[in-house]
Design a protein around this motif. Structure first.
Motif, PDB file in Angstrom:
ATOM      1  N   SER A  17       3.625  -8.561  -3.987  1.00 38.34           N
ATOM      2  CA  SER A  17       3.892  -9.298  -2.742  1.00 38.34           C
ATOM      3  C   SER A  17       4.827  -8.504  -1.826  1.00 38.34           C
ATOM      4  O   SER A  17       4.635  -8.473  -0.609  1.00 38.34           O
ATOM      5  CB  SER A  17       4.467 -10.681  -3.043  1.00 38.34           C
ATOM      6  N   ALA A  18       5.817  -7.838  -2.398  1.00 37.77           N
ATOM      7  CA  ALA A  18       6.723  -7.011  -1.585  1.00 37.77           C
ATOM      8  C   ALA A  18       5.983  -5.805  -1.010  1.00 37.77           C
ATOM      9  O   ALA A  18       6.217  -5.420   0.137  1.00 37.77           O
ATOM     10  CB  ALA A  18       7.912  -6.548  -2.423  1.00 37.77           C
ATOM     11  N   ARG A  21       4.021  -7.027   1.935  1.00 35.02           N
ATOM     12  CA  ARG A  21       4.862  -7.228   3.119  1.00 35.02           C
ATOM     13  C   ARG A  21       5.233  -5.906   3.770  1.00 35.02           C
ATOM     14  O   ARG A  21       5.199  -5.762   4.985  1.00 35.02           O
ATOM     15  CB  ARG A  21       6.128  -7.998   2.739  1.00 35.02           C
ATOM     16  N   ASP A  22       5.586  -4.929   2.950  1.00 41.41           N
ATOM     17  CA  ASP A  22       5.990  -3.632   3.494  1.00 41.41           C
ATOM     18  C   ASP A  22       4.848  -2.916   4.204  1.00 41.41           C
ATOM     19  O   ASP A  22       5.057  -2.205   5.182  1.00 41.41           O
ATOM     20  CB  ASP A  22       6.537  -2.727   2.391  1.00 41.41           C
ATOM     21  N   ASP A  24       2.295  -4.448   5.609  1.00 44.29           N
ATOM     22  CA  ASP A  24       1.690  -5.396   6.553  1.00 44.29           C
ATOM     23  C   ASP A  24       0.264  -5.767   6.155  1.00 44.29           C
ATOM     24  O   ASP A  24      -0.650  -5.800   6.975  1.00 44.29           O
ATOM     25  CB  ASP A  24       1.703  -4.834   7.983  1.00 44.29           C
ATOM     26  N   VAL A  26      -2.197  -8.605   5.013  1.00 46.94           N
ATOM     27  CA  VAL A  26      -2.261 -10.060   5.044  1.00 46.94           C
ATOM     28  C   VAL A  26      -3.254 -10.609   4.026  1.00 46.94           C
ATOM     29  O   VAL A  26      -3.125 -11.737   3.580  1.00 46.94           O
ATOM     30  CB  VAL A  26      -2.620 -10.570   6.457  1.00 46.94           C
TER      31      VAL A  26
END
Length: 122
Positions: A17-18, A21-22, A24, A26
């Motif tokens: 999940s990290a 996020r890093d 981008d 989705v």
């Protein structure tokens, strides 16, 4: 050496999940490609470096596979740093993670062969 395969997969799973996020990302399907890329890299390592270990010896291929595994791990972690190349970071992570998997599984069968041969000597 046997535990490197499990460690490589289980170290990435909590961080997916990290990583998403890093980078981008989705779509959760794209995040899953990171582990899939690693598993896709496992088979070519056996096919390429298995015969090489018969020709050049077990220890040199273990050292080379381990060194390339470490190099692939470092390049995988640095894949997001290369933003100035204007490339997709997810593709960089996928390629380097596959490279890591390829070199890891070139090492894993070798330790079993060495242990088997050592056990038969005694």
């Amino acid at each position: 050496m046997i535990s490197l395969k499990a460690l490589s997969v289980h170290a990435v799973l909590p961080a997916l999940s990290a990583i998403g996020r890093d980078l981008d990302i989705v779509s959760s399907q794209n995040i899953g490609l990171i582990t899939s890329g690693f598993f896709l890299g496992l088979s070519p390592g056996q096919l390429i470096l298995g015969p090489a270990s018969d020709r050049f010896g077990r220890k040199p291929t273990i050292y080379a596979g381990t060194a390339l595994f470490v190099l692939g791990s470092i390049l995988t972690t640095m894949a997001t740093v290369s933003k100035h190349y204007k490339r997709d970071e997810l593709i960089d992570v996928l390629l380097w993670h596959r490279f890591t998997g390829t070199n890891l599984l070139s090492v894993v069968p070798q330790d079993r062969i060495l242990a088997f041969r050592q056990a038969n000597k005694s």
